[in-house]
Scaffold this motif. Structure first.
Motif, mmCIF file in Angstrom:
data_model
loop_
_atom_site.group_PDB
_atom_site.id
_atom_site.type_symbol
_atom_site.label_atom_id
_atom_site.label_comp_id
_atom_site.label_asym_id
_atom_site.label_seq_id
_atom_site.Cartn_x
_atom_site.Cartn_y
_atom_site.Cartn_z
ATOM 1 N N SER A 16 49.127 29.964 41.140
ATOM 2 C CA SER A 16 49.174 31.408 41.330
ATOM 3 C C SER A 16 48.243 32.147 40.388
ATOM 4 O O SER A 16 48.054 33.349 40.511
ATOM 5 C CB SER A 16 50.613 31.905 41.120
ATOM 6 N N GLU A 40 47.583 29.725 47.320
ATOM 7 C CA GLU A 40 46.443 28.800 47.357
ATOM 8 C C GLU A 40 45.205 29.441 46.746
ATOM 9 O O GLU A 40 44.854 30.571 47.072
ATOM 10 C CB GLU A 40 46.160 28.408 48.808
ATOM 11 N N ILE A 41 44.572 28.702 45.862
ATOM 12 C CA ILE A 41 43.323 29.140 45.237
ATOM 13 C C ILE A 41 42.264 28.087 45.526
ATOM 14 O O ILE A 41 42.529 26.887 45.393
ATOM 15 C CB ILE A 41 43.486 29.330 43.715
ATOM 16 N N LYS A 80 41.393 33.514 45.576
ATOM 17 C CA LYS A 80 42.640 33.283 46.298
ATOM 18 C C LYS A 80 42.393 33.344 47.797
ATOM 19 O O LYS A 80 41.771 34.282 48.288
ATOM 20 C CB LYS A 80 43.678 34.335 45.913
ATOM 21 N N ILE A 123 43.282 38.721 48.562
ATOM 22 C CA ILE A 123 43.184 37.480 49.323
ATOM 23 C C ILE A 123 41.845 37.472 50.060
ATOM 24 O O ILE A 123 41.507 38.429 50.770
ATOM 25 C CB ILE A 123 44.334 37.346 50.339
ATOM 26 N N GLU A 162 41.747 38.764 41.356
ATOM 27 C CA GLU A 162 43.012 38.033 41.479
ATOM 28 C C GLU A 162 44.013 38.778 42.358
ATOM 29 O O GLU A 162 44.973 38.196 42.845
ATOM 30 C CB GLU A 162 43.607 37.794 40.087
ATOM 31 N N VAL A 197 44.426 32.388 38.808
ATOM 32 C CA VAL A 197 43.042 31.926 38.932
ATOM 33 C C VAL A 197 42.476 31.484 37.588
ATOM 34 O O VAL A 197 41.551 30.662 37.533
ATOM 35 C CB VAL A 197 42.143 33.027 39.539
#
Length: 684
Positions: free
Chosen positions: A652, A616-617, A611, A584, A581, A654
């Motif tokens: 934000s 954005e996930i 992420k 990126i 988490e 996961v």
């Protein structure tokens, strides 16, 4: 209007008086019993049985008289209150309330009913002195919202009411809507529903031997029996296509049955070389049957563009509903059709003033390869063309392929940014969109709004969100990649001399095929995929370079290995992993991690959550062909191909996305399983 507390006080005083009398009587009787049995003051000699009976009868008479007088006084007060209310609102208005079947009830600060109008009395609803929420707990919502515009629908004694609450007056308004609801329910049940049913692969099957013709006959028997069972009128307007007419009541029964006719027809040809399936488009919730027919036709087109074997329901003014879709699109190879489509695309390009070509955001090698293929067609037609590329919205490997395959001058002549593209749009500009058909996912969405001449070429199952009214539309879910489709256009177009393809373009297109077919290991890899690769080799594609373009560097390999090491089991044959988490990830890395999971024995589907930006996930989903991951991703707001799909979340955390994934798998996995998945040797 009146003192709404007076009635409450009157009832309270009457209660208090009655309670006091009862207490006095009980005390008197108890005292008499004590004196009598102990014979105090010679009570037994004084109170002979005759006197006791007379006393008891007198006590009963007094109590009866008290109850009668109290009831009469309360009834009289109620009547006077009604008269007083009638004087205030007017007898005509009160008659209007009665005609409209409107009930009124007033509550005090403790939510106790202190007054009701005649409607409650007529319907034997005696709620005076009751807490209104104990009587109807659903009404609490109205008081909590404290908004006179809010209406609550409830059912009392099999009658429907709409209830409104005026908090300032403590007034509850009950409007009887039973007749309206009955008419609405009947009209709803009889509302027209139009459908179009098409037998997939009909032409291919009918050309086979007599056994296949028997299969067609059995399938049609199943369809007719189903129509008879559910009260559907069928009318054939082509050998493979039928018009369906029914009412909404019949439709709800079919939906409750999950449109089992699709499964029944599929089972008829189970085990055959060419499976027989159905595609059905249905439209409802609009009074005009002509419009419903148009909507049903559009729904059928979507069902077939998504691979068939499913039902698509178009609900006017709402999102489409999808049912079925358990089998993958069958490869249909027709060079005649490809030539016709290629020639149509070439004519559009030839008549355009200039061409802008783009793929999707986070452009991968297949999107780039297919765009370069269209660029080659434009070069053959001597039409000015540019690729719309935002390097910041391009995958790292694709970005590296662009910068390593073309020098700076070539790259400037080849590409434009999304902002620069807006300045190149003219009245006859043609925009070609490759490897995507969802407008919000293209590289430059603003470009779509500036022109009416749009071409869509894609291999993903069609989603509900779609580029509206393209002048040329070719979506083939049976193809492994968009590069494969463009390769066929280049080879089989009837233009002479033939379209030439730059070896660099061909190499990148081959790399795109490698990517989307997982180096030919994907189940949607067919003869066409190998033929397209052979064609690209003939044009000078270098398979070793194409492979190098997709190779991971050491850091990415470590990332993928780290993600795969966190695998969890969601269901039999279904796994998922959550990337760190705190990091990126590149979209391609998440997709490769999902692909890596499929290399393990016994795994039919894999999902990887990671992420891709600060807000954005993404979920990347892969399947070996036994589970439709596109169907599962669609339930989460995404989509894609039968064996390759994705979903994006603006969250934000996961772990929130993990909960959504697990919930979706538990609820819809059975729908997404294709026929033939086995567990312990038995079908599941």
């Amino acid at each position: 209007m009146y003192n709404r507390f007076t009635m409450k006080k009157k009832i309270s005083r009457t209660k208090a008086l009655g309670f006091s009398i009862v207490i006095l009587e009980v005390l008197g009787i108890a005292t008499f019993i004590v004196f009598y049995f102990n014979n105090f003051f010679h009570t037994q000699e004084i109170c002979i049985p005759e006197y006791v009976c007379i006393g008891a009868a007198s006590l009963v008479a007094v109590n009866t008289l008290f109850v009668a007088i109290s009831s009469a006084r309360i009834s009289s007060y109620r009547h006077r209150t009604d008269l007083k209310a009638a004087e205030v609102i007017g007898s005509d208005v009160q008659e209007a309330y009665n005609f409209a079947m409107i009930g009124l009830a007033v509550t005090d600060d403790n939510d106790t009913v202190i007054w009701t109008n005649d409607l409650f009395k007529e319907r034997h609803l005696d709620i005076i002195d009751l807490n209104i929420f104990e009587w109807q707990s659903e009404l609490r919502e109205l008081k909590e919202k404290s908004n006179s515009t809010v209406v609550k629908k409830i059912i009392i004694n099999n009658r429907n009411y709409e209830v409104k609450f005026l908090s300032d007056a403590g007034l509850w308004i009950f409007k009887d809507t039973t007749d309206y609801e009955s008419v609405y329910t009947y009209s709803r049940q009889q509302a027209p529903v139009v459908g179009i049913l098409s037998i997939d692969n009909y032409e291919e099957v009918i050309k086979g031997d007599d056994d296949y013709n028997d299969t067609i006959t059995k399938a049609k028997d199943v369809i007719f029996d189903y129509a008879k069972t559910y009260g559907i009128l069928l009318r054939r307007f082509k050998d493979s296509t039928y018009l369906m007419l029914c009412n909404y009541d019949a439709y709800t029964k079919m939906r409750a049955d999950n449109f089992s006719v699709v499964d029944k027809v599929r089972s008829v040809s189970f085990g055959e070389n060419i499976p027989l399936t159905l595609s059905i488009g249905i439209a409802r919730d609009f009074p005009d049957v002509v419009k419903l027919n148009e909507l049903a036709s559009a729904a059928l087109d979507i069902a077939m563009s998504r691979g068939g074997d499913q039902v698509v329901v178009s609900v006017y003014g709402k999102e489409m509903e999808f049912y079925g879709g358990k089998t993958e699109a069958q490869e249909k190879r027709s060079r005649v059709k490809i030539r016709v489509l290629a020639d149509s695309l070439i004519n559009l390009i030839k008549n355009a003033s200039n061409v802008l070509i783009m793929g999707h955001t986070n452009m991968d090698m297949d999107a780039l390869g297919s765009c370069l293929g269209v660029k080659a067609i434009c070069e053959r037609m001597n039409v000015e063309s540019k690729l719309i590329v935002d390097l910041k919205a391009t995958e790292s490997k694709t970005r590296a392929a662009l910068t390593s395959s073309f020098n700076r001058e070539e790259l400037e002549n080849l590409t434009v940014t999304p902002r620069e593209a807006l300045g190149l749009i003219k009245s006859e500009t043609l925009v070609v969109v490759c490897d995507v058909h969802i407008p919000s996912m293209v590289m430059a969405p603003d470009v779509l709004d500036k022109t009416n001449m749009i071409v869509v070429i894609d291999h993903h199952r069609r989603a509900e969100e779609y580029i509206e009214s393209p002048v040329f539309n070719y979506i083939d879910p049976a193809a492994s990649s968009a590069s494969e489709l463009i390769t066929e256009f280049i080879r089989f177009a009837s233009i002479s001399p033939r379209i030439e393809l730059n070896p660099t373009y061909a190499t990148i297109m081959l790399s795109g095929i490698f990517l989307d077919s997982s180096f030919f290991k994907s189940k949607n890899t067919g003869i066409r995929t190998f033929e397209a690769s052979t064609i690209l080799k003939e044009y000078g594609a270098d398979n070793s370079v194409a492979d190098d373009l997709l190779k991971d560097d050491y850091e990415e390999y470590l990332e993928i290995t780290s993600i795969v090491s966190k695998l969890k089991t969601a269901d039999y044959g279904v796994v998922y992993a959550i990337a760190s988490e705190d990091k990126i990830y590149d979209t391609a890395s998440i997709a490769k991690a999902a692909n890596s999971c499929l290399s393990m024995k016994g795994i039919h589907a894999a999902f990887v959550i990671g992420k891709t930006s600060g807000k954005e996930i993404k979920i990347s989903a892969r399947s070996d062909g036994l589970i439709n991951v596109s169907k599962l991703c669609e339930r989460m707001g995404g989509g894609g191909h039968f064996t390759s799909a994705a979903a994006t979340f603006l969250k934000s955390n996961v772990h929130e996305v993990e909960e959504i994934l697990i919930s979706t798998i538990r609820k819809y996995l059975s729908e997404a399983k294709s026929d033939g998945i086995k567990k312990g040797g038995e079908e599941i």
